[in-house]
Design a protein around this motif. Structure first.
Motif, short mmCIF file in Angstrom:
data_model
loop_
_atom_site.label_atom_id
_atom_site.label_comp_id
_atom_site.label_asym_id
_atom_site.label_seq_id
_atom_site.Cartn_x
_atom_site.Cartn_y
_atom_site.Cartn_z
N UNK A 1 0.87 -1.18 0.00
CA UNK A 1 0.00 0.00 0.00
C UNK A 1 0.90 1.23 0.00
N UNK A 2 0.70 2.13 -0.94
CA UNK A 2 1.49 3.35 -1.03
C UNK A 2 0.89 4.43 -0.14
N UNK A 3 1.72 5.12 0.61
CA UNK A 3 1.24 6.17 1.50
C UNK A 3 1.98 7.46 1.23
N UNK A 4 1.27 8.47 0.77
CA UNK A 4 1.85 9.78 0.51
C UNK A 4 1.77 10.63 1.77
N UNK A 5 2.93 11.00 2.30
CA UNK A 5 2.98 11.67 3.60
C UNK A 5 3.58 13.06 3.55
N UNK A 6 3.80 13.61 2.36
CA UNK A 6 4.32 14.97 2.29
C UNK A 6 5.81 14.98 2.03
N UNK A 7 6.31 16.17 1.85
CA UNK A 7 7.68 16.29 1.39
C UNK A 7 8.77 16.32 2.42
N UNK B 1 1.09 15.44 -0.87
CA UNK B 1 0.91 15.88 -2.25
C UNK B 1 -0.17 14.99 -2.86
N UNK B 2 -1.40 15.47 -2.89
CA UNK B 2 -2.51 14.64 -3.32
C UNK B 2 -2.46 14.35 -4.82
N UNK B 3 -1.90 15.27 -5.60
CA UNK B 3 -1.73 15.01 -7.02
C UNK B 3 -0.75 13.88 -7.26
N UNK C 1 -3.75 3.40 -2.26
CA UNK C 1 -2.99 4.55 -1.77
C UNK C 1 -3.63 5.11 -0.50
N UNK C 2 -2.78 5.55 0.40
CA UNK C 2 -3.20 6.24 1.61
C UNK C 2 -2.69 7.67 1.56
N UNK C 3 -3.38 8.56 2.28
CA UNK C 3 -2.88 9.92 2.49
C UNK C 3 -2.47 10.03 3.95
N UNK C 4 -1.21 10.36 4.18
CA UNK C 4 -0.73 10.56 5.54
C UNK C 4 -1.09 11.95 6.02
N UNK C 5 -1.96 12.03 7.01
CA UNK C 5 -2.45 13.34 7.48
C UNK C 5 -1.62 13.90 8.62
N UNK C 6 -0.68 13.13 9.17
CA UNK C 6 0.02 13.58 10.36
C UNK C 6 -0.96 13.71 11.52
N UNK D 1 -6.22 16.88 10.66
CA UNK D 1 -7.24 16.32 9.79
C UNK D 1 -7.77 17.27 8.75
N UNK D 2 -7.11 18.43 8.57
CA UNK D 2 -7.65 19.46 7.69
C UNK D 2 -7.77 19.04 6.23
N UNK D 3 -6.93 18.11 5.78
CA UNK D 3 -6.96 17.69 4.39
C UNK D 3 -7.71 16.37 4.19
N UNK D 4 -8.40 15.90 5.20
CA UNK D 4 -9.05 14.59 5.11
C UNK D 4 -10.05 14.54 3.96
N UNK D 5 -10.93 15.52 3.86
CA UNK D 5 -11.93 15.52 2.80
C UNK D 5 -11.27 15.61 1.42
N UNK D 6 -10.28 16.48 1.29
CA UNK D 6 -9.60 16.63 0.01
C UNK D 6 -8.90 15.34 -0.39
N UNK D 7 -8.32 14.64 0.59
CA UNK D 7 -7.62 13.39 0.29
C UNK D 7 -8.59 12.34 -0.22
N UNK D 8 -9.75 12.22 0.41
CA UNK D 8 -10.75 11.24 -0.05
C UNK D 8 -11.25 11.63 -1.44
#
Length: 333
Positions: free
Chosen positions: A160-166, A174-176, A189-194, A197-204
């Motif tokens: 499972x790939x997890x994008x957690x930022x730079x 980086x959701x793109x 793919x997962x989005x690492x929110x740290x 939770x501010x980007x939770x909706x955008x990530x989904x």
């Protein structure tokens, strides 16, 4: 590639949790799965015998950070769901192999092919994070996907790939890039929110199959992740449940989204009533309501205008009653 390997690429099973292939969005670090970071000495934080002297549940690790600290909420989460462990050094691999349902390969490890291969050889599902390595540089998309290929080279396709930022741990993902990885690799793919939770909706909305919340994240961050996995996912993802329980859970998510939208609609309708020269039931515009139903029928052709009309009439009348009750209450004050 075998059919089994293809299934592993499209959807990865971690314990009783399945990620990807159109399944419900999961929250790791929340109610769906636990995540614990090890400290590099082959011990579990918060358990008897840990070098820092902390005590914990001898039946298993607690959800928390490397200090072994955790709230009562964290301990309650730790009692259910599959367990993912993130090793700090190779000394942690043996305890991961004994206790974990999956292994989280942090960004620093992911930049080292030998460490990635060692984690893959455990035979556990691998969550492969992209982020800043030990040199402070974030991996490119090609390097990230190459690390996934390193796992496959060890016979482990359950990645499972997890994008957690730079750069920093709390960097925004980086959701793109996450979406591009999904399209290129065909893996979940997962989005690492740290801890935010501010980007939770955008990530989904961007296509995340799950959200990774940092161990010890505050309650609002977890709440935002769960809300996105429930409401936003119901709006942007198509479910294809195969069991009665899964179908009912999918309906529950759609109902949660409906309730959220109905509450928003009622608020907007109340605003309209205050702006109209003639409000309430006397000010109803039946022609506009007819056009509204026809527009909705184009989006819901299986229901059609005939079935939608009484539904929307009930919604509109409920909003009008609420508006009148609110106005009457304001006048009495």
């Amino acid at each position: 590639m075998t059919k089994a390997a293809q299934l592993d690429r499209d959807a990865v099973r971690i314990g009783d949790l399945v990620i990807g292939d159109g399944r419900p969005v999961v929250v790791i670090g929340g109610r769906d799965a636990r995540w614990v970071r090890l400290r590099g000495d082959g011990t579990i934080p918060g358990t008897p015998g840990a070098p820092d002297g902390t005590s914990g549940d001898s039946a298993g690790p607690e959800h928390g950070d490397a200090s072994g600290e955790g709230s009562s909420r964290d301990r309650a989460v730790a009692e259910a769901g599959p367990l993912l462990m993130e090793p700090a050094t190779v000394a942690d691999l043996s305890i991961v192999a004994r206790h974990a349902d999956g292994v989280v390969v942090g960004a620093a490890w992911a930049a080292d092919p030998d460490l990635v291969r060692a984690a893959a050889r455990l035979g556990l599902p691998v969550v492969l994070q992209r982020g800043a390595g030990r040199n402070g540089r974030a991996a490119t998309l090609e390097e990230w996907l190459a690390a996934a290929d390193d796992c496959a080279a060890e016979g482990n396709e359950a990645v499972v790939l997890c994008e957690s930022g730079g750069h920093a741990e709390d960097a925004a993902p980086d959701l793109g890039l996450m979406r591009a990885a999904r399209e290129r690799a065909g893996r979940p793919v997962l989005a690492g929110l740290g801890a935010d939770g501010g980007l939770a909706n955008a990530a989904v909305a961007a296509g995340a199959d799950g959200l990774l919340v940092a161990p010890g994240a505050p309650a609002p961050a977890l709440a935002a992740a769960h809300e996105a996995a429930t409401v936003m996912a119901a709006l942007v993802r198509r479910d294809d449940p195969e069991t009665l329980g899964a179908a009912r859970a999918a309906i529950d998510r759609v109902d949660a989204a409906l309730a959220t939208l109905l509450e928003r609609r009622a608020a907007l309708a109340g605003r309209i009533q205050r702006l109209k020269p003639v409000g309430g039931f006397r000010g109803r515009d039946m022609e506009r309501e007819r056009r509204l139903v026809e527009a909705m029928a184009r989006r819901a052709p299986s229901l059609g205008a005939g079935r939608l009309a009484p539904i929307m009439n009930a919604v509109i009348e409920a909003g009008l009653h609420l508006s009148e009750e609110t106005r009457d209450g304001e006048e009495r004050r």
